[in-house]
Structure formats: C-alpha cells, structure tokens
Design a protein around this motif. Structure first.
Motif, PDB file in Angstrom:
ATOM      1  N   ASP A  32       0.810  -1.220   0.000  1.00  0.00           N
ATOM      2  CA  ASP A  32       0.000   0.000   0.000  1.00  0.00           C
ATOM      3  C   ASP A  32       0.843   1.270   0.000  1.00  0.00           C
ATOM      4  O   ASP A  32       0.333   2.372   0.135  1.00  0.00           O
ATOM      5  CB  ASP A  32      -0.920   0.005   1.231  1.00  0.00           C
ATOM      6  N   ARG A  33       2.158   1.101  -0.113  1.00  0.00           N
ATOM      7  CA  ARG A  33       3.035   2.274  -0.098  1.00  0.00           C
ATOM      8  C   ARG A  33       3.361   2.704  -1.522  1.00  0.00           C
ATOM      9  O   ARG A  33       3.494   1.867  -2.414  1.00  0.00           O
ATOM     10  CB  ARG A  33       4.346   1.929   0.620  1.00  0.00           C
ATOM     11  N   LYS A  34       3.529   4.015  -1.697  1.00  0.00           N
ATOM     12  CA  LYS A  34       3.940   4.499  -3.016  1.00  0.00           C
ATOM     13  C   LYS A  34       5.433   4.793  -3.006  1.00  0.00           C
ATOM     14  O   LYS A  34       5.862   5.913  -2.766  1.00  0.00           O
ATOM     15  CB  LYS A  34       3.158   5.778  -3.350  1.00  0.00           C
ATOM     16  N   TYR A  35       6.228   3.756  -3.231  1.00  0.00           N
ATOM     17  CA  TYR A  35       7.686   3.929  -3.225  1.00  0.00           C
ATOM     18  C   TYR A  35       8.141   4.749  -4.420  1.00  0.00           C
ATOM     19  O   TYR A  35       7.583   4.646  -5.510  1.00  0.00           O
ATOM     20  CB  TYR A  35       8.373   2.572  -3.307  1.00  0.00           C
ATOM     21  N   THR A  36       9.172   5.539  -4.224  1.00  0.00           N
ATOM     22  CA  THR A  36       9.816   6.194  -5.360  1.00  0.00           C
ATOM     23  C   THR A  36      10.945   5.284  -5.845  1.00  0.00           C
ATOM     24  O   THR A  36      11.256   4.269  -5.213  1.00  0.00           O
ATOM     25  CB  THR A  36      10.447   7.541  -4.967  1.00  0.00           C
ATOM     26  N   GLN A  37      11.588   5.682  -6.933  1.00  0.00           N
ATOM     27  CA  GLN A  37      12.729   4.928  -7.453  1.00  0.00           C
ATOM     28  C   GLN A  37      13.928   5.035  -6.510  1.00  0.00           C
ATOM     29  O   GLN A  37      14.911   4.323  -6.679  1.00  0.00           O
ATOM     30  CB  GLN A  37      13.113   5.440  -8.847  1.00  0.00           C
ATOM     31  N   ASN A  38      13.875   5.937  -5.519  1.00  0.00           N
ATOM     32  CA  ASN A  38      14.995   6.085  -4.591  1.00  0.00           C
ATOM     33  C   ASN A  38      15.009   5.028  -3.489  1.00  0.00           C
ATOM     34  O   ASN A  38      16.024   4.841  -2.819  1.00  0.00           O
ATOM     35  CB  ASN A  38      14.995   7.471  -3.939  1.00  0.00           C
ATOM     36  N   SER A  39      13.880   4.361  -3.300  1.00  0.00           N
ATOM     37  CA  SER A  39      13.874   3.314  -2.278  1.00  0.00           C
ATOM     38  C   SER A  39      14.533   2.068  -2.854  1.00  0.00           C
ATOM     39  O   SER A  39      14.243   1.669  -3.984  1.00  0.00           O
ATOM     40  CB  SER A  39      12.458   2.978  -1.853  1.00  0.00           C
ATOM     41  N   SER A  40      15.387   1.436  -2.064  1.00  0.00           N
ATOM     42  CA  SER A  40      15.996   0.199  -2.562  1.00  0.00           C
ATOM     43  C   SER A  40      14.933  -0.882  -2.750  1.00  0.00           C
ATOM     44  O   SER A  40      15.182  -1.885  -3.414  1.00  0.00           O
ATOM     45  CB  SER A  40      17.123  -0.283  -1.643  1.00  0.00           C
TER      46      SER A  40
ATOM     47  N   SER B  16       3.876  -6.511  11.707  1.00  0.00           N
ATOM     48  CA  SER B  16       4.565  -5.223  11.562  1.00  0.00           C
ATOM     49  C   SER B  16       4.825  -4.910  10.090  1.00  0.00           C
ATOM     50  O   SER B  16       5.082  -5.805   9.292  1.00  0.00           O
ATOM     51  CB  SER B  16       5.923  -5.258  12.266  1.00  0.00           C
ATOM     52  N   ALA B  17       4.769  -3.629   9.755  1.00  0.00           N
ATOM     53  CA  ALA B  17       5.147  -3.184   8.412  1.00  0.00           C
ATOM     54  C   ALA B  17       6.569  -2.624   8.504  1.00  0.00           C
ATOM     55  O   ALA B  17       6.784  -1.554   9.054  1.00  0.00           O
ATOM     56  CB  ALA B  17       4.178  -2.118   7.916  1.00  0.00           C
ATOM     57  N   ASP B  18       7.525  -3.370   7.986  1.00  0.00           N
ATOM     58  CA  ASP B  18       8.933  -2.975   8.112  1.00  0.00           C
ATOM     59  C   ASP B  18       9.202  -1.578   7.574  1.00  0.00           C
ATOM     60  O   ASP B  18       8.653  -1.192   6.535  1.00  0.00           O
ATOM     61  CB  ASP B  18       9.815  -3.974   7.351  1.00  0.00           C
ATOM     62  N   ARG B  19      10.096  -0.876   8.265  1.00  0.00           N
ATOM     63  CA  ARG B  19      10.545   0.429   7.751  1.00  0.00           C
ATOM     64  C   ARG B  19      12.013   0.364   7.321  1.00  0.00           C
ATOM     65  O   ARG B  19      12.720   1.357   7.279  1.00  0.00           O
ATOM     66  CB  ARG B  19      10.314   1.511   8.805  1.00  0.00           C
ATOM     67  N   PHE B  20      12.468  -0.844   7.064  1.00  0.00           N
ATOM     68  CA  PHE B  20      13.824  -1.071   6.551  1.00  0.00           C
ATOM     69  C   PHE B  20      13.638  -1.952   5.322  1.00  0.00           C
ATOM     70  O   PHE B  20      12.855  -2.894   5.358  1.00  0.00           O
ATOM     71  CB  PHE B  20      14.651  -1.781   7.629  1.00  0.00           C
ATOM     72  N   GLU B  21      14.312  -1.621   4.212  1.00  0.00           N
ATOM     73  CA  GLU B  21      13.998  -2.294   2.952  1.00  0.00           C
ATOM     74  C   GLU B  21      15.096  -3.230   2.467  1.00  0.00           C
ATOM     75  O   GLU B  21      16.278  -3.045   2.767  1.00  0.00           O
ATOM     76  CB  GLU B  21      13.720  -1.252   1.857  1.00  0.00           C
ATOM     77  N   GLY B  22      14.674  -4.192   1.673  1.00  0.00           N
ATOM     78  CA  GLY B  22      15.597  -5.113   1.033  1.00  0.00           C
ATOM     79  C   GLY B  22      16.314  -4.471  -0.140  1.00  0.00           C
ATOM     80  O   GLY B  22      16.169  -3.270  -0.396  1.00  0.00           O
ATOM     81  N   ALA B  23      17.076  -5.291  -0.845  1.00  0.00           N
ATOM     82  CA  ALA B  23      17.945  -4.829  -1.918  1.00  0.00           C
ATOM     83  C   ALA B  23      18.926  -3.772  -1.418  1.00  0.00           C
ATOM     84  O   ALA B  23      19.429  -2.950  -2.167  1.00  0.00           O
ATOM     85  CB  ALA B  23      17.168  -4.338  -3.148  1.00  0.00           C
ATOM     86  N   ASN B  24      19.192  -3.811  -0.084  1.00  0.00           N
ATOM     87  CA  ASN B  24      20.371  -3.121   0.421  1.00  0.00           C
ATOM     88  C   ASN B  24      21.553  -4.021   0.053  1.00  0.00           C
ATOM     89  O   ASN B  24      21.344  -5.127  -0.453  1.00  0.00           O
ATOM     90  CB  ASN B  24      20.265  -2.922   1.937  1.00  0.00           C
ATOM     91  N   LEU B  25      22.778  -3.566   0.303  1.00  0.00           N
ATOM     92  CA  LEU B  25      23.926  -4.341  -0.173  1.00  0.00           C
ATOM     93  C   LEU B  25      24.666  -5.086   0.941  1.00  0.00           C
ATOM     94  O   LEU B  25      25.821  -5.491   0.766  1.00  0.00           O
ATOM     95  CB  LEU B  25      24.888  -3.447  -0.962  1.00  0.00           C
ATOM     96  N   LEU B  26      24.008  -5.269   2.102  1.00  0.00           N
ATOM     97  CA  LEU B  26      24.621  -6.067   3.163  1.00  0.00           C
ATOM     98  C   LEU B  26      24.787  -7.509   2.664  1.00  0.00           C
ATOM     99  O   LEU B  26      23.990  -7.987   1.854  1.00  0.00           O
ATOM    100  CB  LEU B  26      23.734  -6.043   4.411  1.00  0.00           C
ATOM    101  N   CYS B  27      25.809  -8.200   3.161  1.00  0.00           N
ATOM    102  CA  CYS B  27      26.041  -9.582   2.730  1.00  0.00           C
ATOM    103  C   CYS B  27      24.809 -10.448   3.009  1.00  0.00           C
ATOM    104  O   CYS B  27      24.089 -10.201   3.960  1.00  0.00           O
ATOM    105  CB  CYS B  27      27.201 -10.217   3.506  1.00  0.00           C
ATOM    106  N   PRO B  28      24.599 -11.500   2.205  1.00  0.00           N
ATOM    107  CA  PRO B  28      23.569 -12.482   2.568  1.00  0.00           C
ATOM    108  C   PRO B  28      23.857 -13.011   3.977  1.00  0.00           C
ATOM    109  O   PRO B  28      24.998 -13.314   4.300  1.00  0.00           O
ATOM    110  CB  PRO B  28      23.762 -13.594   1.534  1.00  0.00           C
TER     111      PRO B  28
END
Ligand code: TPP
Ligand code: SF4
Ligand code: SF4
Ligand code: SF4
Ligand code: MG
Lengths: 131, 320
Positions: A32-40, B16-28
């Motif tokens: 439900d979030r509108k991510y921009t291209q800046n979010s990973s 919970s709805a995470d506020r930290f996202e994937g596709a960061n570059l930390l090691c697996p």
C-alpha cells in the motif's frame, strides 16, 4: 535511475522514499506504499542468488521464525500467516530454512534454476528422529 | 508518551510493516539487518535515525538508493551519536517554543554504529551524548571488527581472534588484547538504561528496546552481530552462531538501570550452557586456536567467560 557521480550531488541533498504526503508508514504495508525509485525496495538483488528457498505451505505452522530472522525482509507474512517469499529481495542466505522448525521443513534450498512445482511435488518425507 | 506497540508473541510481531527495505547491499546472512528490523519494528512511532559509517550505513545508502523508510541522516564515521543528539535537542527546543507542526507525534531518536565507530572512533562523542543525557538511544552493532574496510581489529575484537591487522600465524595467535567492556563504561555515565541484546532472543530484545524508548534520557544498547564474512561461517548459520554466543555466555544478556542496578535477563539452564570451545570452533577467525601450540587459549577463554558470569551474578545479587 541514472547514476550520479560523487561530485555531482548537492551537500545536504535529500532522498524521498515515497510519493506525496506520508503519515503512519509504520502501519502501512509494503503493497500500500507508493515507493519512489529512490527506495531500494524498487531495486532487486535476485541475481545475487545461487540457491533459492522454496516454500511448501502444506507443512507450515505459521510460527514466523523465518519472518523474524530473514535479514532481507523477504518473508511475506500477512495476518499472522506466512504466505510466500519476495524473490526480488531474497539473497538466498538460507537462514529461513535453518530456523524452520517443522519436520519435514516447510522451506528448503534448491538451485536457482530448479522448478519450484516439481520440487514441491517431490518434497522429502518426515525424518525419523534417531533414538 | 505515546502508546507502546503491543507485541505479545511472534505472530503478532509479524504483522509489523517494516521500515527497513531489502535490496540493500549487506552480505547475505548479515545480522546487522536482523537487529535493525527488530529495533524498528518494536515501535510504530516516528523515527529519527542516523548510522555511523560502517557496513550498515554504506550498504543501505548507495546513492541514489536508500533502504530507510524513516528520517535517516547520512553522517560521518564518528558522529551518528551527535547527529541524533543534535536533532533531539532541536526537537526539544521547538517543543518548548510551541513551534512543532505535529506536537503529538513523539518521535524516537536512534543512532546506530559499528564497534569500530563506537568502541574506538566515536567513543568520546557517544560519551558526551550519554553524559548530557540526551533523550536518545545509541545502538552498537557489535561484530568485533572493522568489517566494512576488510576486517581490521577494533578494541572490541576479542583475544585470539585473527583480524587483518592482528593476523594469526606461527608467532602470533591473533589479537592479544581483551575486549573493551563498553557496557560498564557506558553504565558508568549513570545513564538511566543500558542493555546487551542479541537478535536470536527477539523477545528479550524487543522488551529492552521498548523499555529504552519509554525511558526519558540516554539509552545505550550493545547488540551482538555475527558477521559471516569476518567471523568466517556459512551465511545460513547466522542464527546458530548467535545461539552459541548467548548460550555459551560469551555474550550474556543483561541490563543496567541508573548505572548500577544490574539484571540478568537470560539465564540458560545449567545443562544447556554451551562450552566456549564450541562457540570458537564454529568460526574461522578462531581456527588456529585448535592447533596444539595455542590450545591453552581455549581454556583461558572459558575461564574468562566463567569469571565474567560469576561477576554479573554477584552484581545482580548485590543490587548496588
Ligand atoms: C574518519 C574515518 N576514518 C575511517 C573511515 C573508513 N571506514 C569506513 S567504514 C570503516 C569500518 C567500520 O567498522 P565498524 O564501525 O566496526 O562497522 P562494521 O563495518 O564492522 O559494521 C572504516 C574504518 C571513515 N569512513 N571515516
Ligand atoms: S534465503 Fe535468506 S534472504 Fe531469502 S528468504 Fe530466506 S532468510 Fe530471507
Ligand atoms: S519457519 Fe517454517 S513453519 Fe515457521 S512460518 Fe516459516 S515456513 Fe512456516
Ligand atoms: S561484512 Fe559482515 S557486517 Fe558487513 S555486511 Fe557483510 S556480514 Fe554484514
Ligand atoms: Mg564492526
């Protein structure tokens, strides 16, 4: 996104992760979030994987161990149920498989190229505990 | 104060709805992000965050990407603590002046730093923040090495660990210095709350983080963060390593209130305590200790861990 050289962007620049006004992100699910291209979130690390986890829901007891210990926010749990894996963000570390407590496991690692449906059909049987 | 998020069990936590996202570059398999997720998911309040340079910062802010869904300040190696303290001080001033646009939001102020950033480089900055008792939380992601720059020893690196600046070999068993007792140093600032946490014990961790958020004043958290790359173990084993760390009592879980009142928060049953040898054997950085020449160090390790456990228990009993 176009790459920007280190000397090209402004000091104090700000990246916005969402389009428009945002409040209460902590209670808004990813879909439900509108991510921009800046979010990973908009990017993918799927090509890091050599092996991938496959989920067999038949054995899952929704304990959520895989959810809490996945480093990459790739276990999708909704309404207290594990419903699948986010294959754009999964790095194939295998932690979810290790922490899954069921017998047989509800998550197993397979080569990235494996056919998911076939692996689920041939899922290993319950392992007998050694006495 | 805003209402505390209710987290009775893991099923409830998983909504919970995470506020930290994937596709960061930390090691697996990197434990840093497991810790960050548990911390951020412990609250629904707004967050003002910063991270000192190190794996967490570098891998979650690769321009033009960010992996943070909250206000997050990109800052230097040494000063995530003061960046957050500055934001907190400004917030307080605006509140007093009645100039906050949303005075009811109650943001939480949190800074993250590696052990290099915290035990060494940013040490005096953190000390200042604790001494001034800012209403903030400082969290060390303690992987006992400068991981991001290739595994140099820090003052958190334990004895016998092979690091790139203290390599093991025929004339050296690696690091020769004791790990710095950061918990005691921080507690000695008489801050209202200090705690050691581990991501495998998520309930203990969430309880302590929530306690920290409810605390007015400075909070210090030391989180053990097994590093698959520098500790040298298979990425799938991160949680196993964390279990070994807490169950061998190499990383005892406890809290210190108001600088003196110590409570042990996780006490494995006598029969479940893992020999330190098992913890060491699971990691490549200690491989050389199993050569005849250096085996005596394993015994010394166990004695040190035992002595520390006795010390913590006596501190707890004494209530001083
Ligand atoms: C003032 C300064 N000195 C050195 C560096 C180089 N540097 C970047 S990250 C890093 C290591 C960080 O180690 P640590 O704080 O333990 O975090 P980790 O990467 O282990 O999580 C170093 C030395 C820097 N960025 N700034
Ligand atoms: S393999 Fe690793 S990254 Fe992928 S879902 Fe499992 S725990 Fe998450
Ligand atoms: S760890 Fe296994 S049983 Fe538990 S929720 Fe995940 S898949 Fe299901
Ligand atoms: S080097 Fe260690 S701390 Fe850094 S990203 Fe890799 S596993 Fe995490
Ligand atoms: Mg480190």
């Amino acid at each position: 996104m176009a790459n920007t050289g280190w000397d090209e962007f402004e000091i104090g620049a700000m990246l916005r992760t969402f389009e428009g006004e945002i409040s209460d992100i902590a209670t808004t699910l990813q879909e439900d979030r509108k991510y921009t291209q800046n979010s990973s979130f908009s990017a993918s690390v799927a090509d890091w994987r050599i092996e991938k986890p496959v989920f067999n829901k038949d054995y899952c007891i929704d304990c959520q161990f895989c959810w809490i210990y996945c480093p990459d926010i790739s276990i999708i749990s909704r309404d207290k149920k594990m419903i699948g894996i986010d294959m754009d963000h999964c790095k194939g570390c295998g932690i979810c498989v290790e922490v899954c407590p069921t017998n047989p496991k509800s998550l197993l690692m397979f080569p990235e190229v494996a056919d998911e449906e076939r692996e689920i059909e041939n899922w290993p049987a319950k392992e007998k505990k050694e006495k | 104060m805003s209402e505390m998020k209710k987290i009775k069990n893991l099923k409830e936590f998983s909504t919970s709805a995470d506020r930290f996202e994937g596709a960061n570059l930390l090691c697996p398999g990197c434990a840093h992000s497991i810790i960050v997720r548990e911390v951020l998911n412990a609250t629904n309040d707004d967050l003002v965050l910063a991270a000192s340079t190190g794996c967490l910062e570098v891998c979650t802010a690769v321009y033009p990407y960010t992996s943070w869904d909250a206000s997050w300040i990109h800052i230097g190696f040494e000063n995530s603590s003061t960046a957050v303290a500055g934001a907190e001080a400004m917030y307080k001033a605006l509140k007093i002046k009645g100039r906050l646009k949303q005075p009811d939001r109650n943001p939480k102020f949190v800074a993250f730093g590696g052990d290099g950033a915290s035990y060494d480089i940013g040490f005096q900055w953190i000390s200042g923040c604790m001494e001034r008792n800012h209403d903030m939380m400082y969290i060390v992601l303690d992987n006992e090495v400068y991981a991001n720059t290739g595994g140099q020893r820090s003052s958190s690196t334990p004895i016998g660990s092979s690091a790139t600046t203290t390599p093991s070999g025929s004339v050296s068993y690696g690091e020769t210095k004791n790990k710095k007792d950061m918990m005691s140093i921080m507690a000695a600032h008489n801050i209202p709350y200090a705690a050691q946490v581990a991501p495998n014990k998520w309930k203990d961790m969430v309880k302590k983080i929530q306690k920290g958020f409810a605390t007015e004043g400075a909070v210090f958290i030391n989180a053990v963060s097994p590093c698959t790359t520098e500790w040298k173990f298979d990425p799938k084993d991160t949680m196993h390593l964390t279990d070994l760390a807490t169950d061998s009592l190499v990383f005892p879980l406890y809290e210190v209130i108001d600088g003196h009142e110590l409570n042990i928060t996780y006490r494995p049953k006598e029969k479940d305590i893992v020999p330190v040898e098992e913890y060491l054997a699971a990691q490549g950085r200690f491989k050389h200790l199993f050569k005849d020449q250096y085996k005596y160090l394993i015994k010394e390790w166990q004695e040190r861990v035992d002595a520390n456990w006795v010390y913590l228990n006596r501190r707890e009993e004494a209530r001083v």
